[in-house]
Enzyme design. Sequence first.
Site, PDB file in Angstrom:
ATOM      1  N   HIS A   1       0.790  -1.097  -0.040  1.00  0.00           N
ATOM      2  CA  HIS A   1       0.113   0.026  -0.148  1.00  0.00           C
ATOM      3  C   HIS A   1       0.926   1.180  -0.049  1.00  0.00           C
ATOM      4  CE1 HIS A   1      -3.866  -1.873   1.877  1.00  0.00           C
ATOM      5  NE2 HIS A   1      -3.387  -2.597   0.934  1.00  0.00           N
TER       6      HIS A   1
ATOM      7  N   GLU B   1       0.938   4.056   1.939  1.00  0.00           N
ATOM      8  CA  GLU B   1       1.399   4.166   3.155  1.00  0.00           C
ATOM      9  C   GLU B   1       2.479   3.496   3.721  1.00  0.00           C
ATOM     10  OE1 GLU B   1      -2.033   3.694   2.135  1.00  0.00           O
ATOM     11  OE2 GLU B   1      -3.242   4.380   3.585  1.00  0.00           O
TER      12      GLU B   1
ATOM     13  N   CYS C   1      -6.479   2.084   5.670  1.00  0.00           N
ATOM     14  CA  CYS C   1      -7.200   0.822   5.841  1.00  0.00           C
ATOM     15  C   CYS C   1      -6.706   0.436   7.481  1.00  0.00           C
ATOM     16  CB  CYS C   1      -6.810  -0.043   4.946  1.00  0.00           C
ATOM     17  SG  CYS C   1      -5.086  -0.650   4.965  1.00  0.00           S
TER      18      CYS C   1
ATOM     19  N   CYS D   1      -2.908  -0.109   7.369  1.00  0.00           N
ATOM     20  CA  CYS D   1      -1.917   1.305   7.305  1.00  0.00           C
ATOM     21  C   CYS D   1      -2.062   2.035   8.674  1.00  0.00           C
ATOM     22  CB  CYS D   1      -2.390   1.770   6.163  1.00  0.00           C
ATOM     23  SG  CYS D   1      -1.921   1.109   4.629  1.00  0.00           S
TER      24      CYS D   1
END
Length: 166
Positions: free
Chosen positions: A56, A58, A86, A89
């Site tokens: 991801h 992040e 999410c 993260c």
Amino acid sequence: MDEWTTDQHFMQLAIEEAQKAEALGEVPIGAVIVKDGVVIARSHNLRENSQNAVTHAELMAIQDACATVGSWRLEETTLYVTLEPCPMCAGAILQSRIPRVVYGARDPKGGCVDSFYRLLNDPRFNHVCEVTEGVLADQCGNMLTQFFRALREKKKAQKKAMREVE
């Protein structure tokens, strides 16, 4: 520059990262980490290309920022991300001690900053974050909406083509 203008500037850089993801066929999400007014890390989603669930935007930005500062503690930084983080993260944000998170669009299907849970503000954790939501939210949200609309249209066209072959 006031805080809102600064936030818009760095969110625009996160949007540029999201556009890189989209160009690769990835969900257009981008992240930028700033310390003392300087970008120390930037990244975008790479989950489809890497076939790795943890790539991801992040998480990759956090990893790069830790390498840049030489510590797992990202104190005195701000994370800018185009979509509400999410749970995975959000956990990494807490673990890396990022004190401030700025995000664009809410994620009603998986966001864990404001939508489903408020993980970054839960006082039961040993770290909490200041959160600013909605910076360039329309631009961030529209990018995602257009991406998923185009994806649905592509899948619909593929199904139609398959029926015609049969």
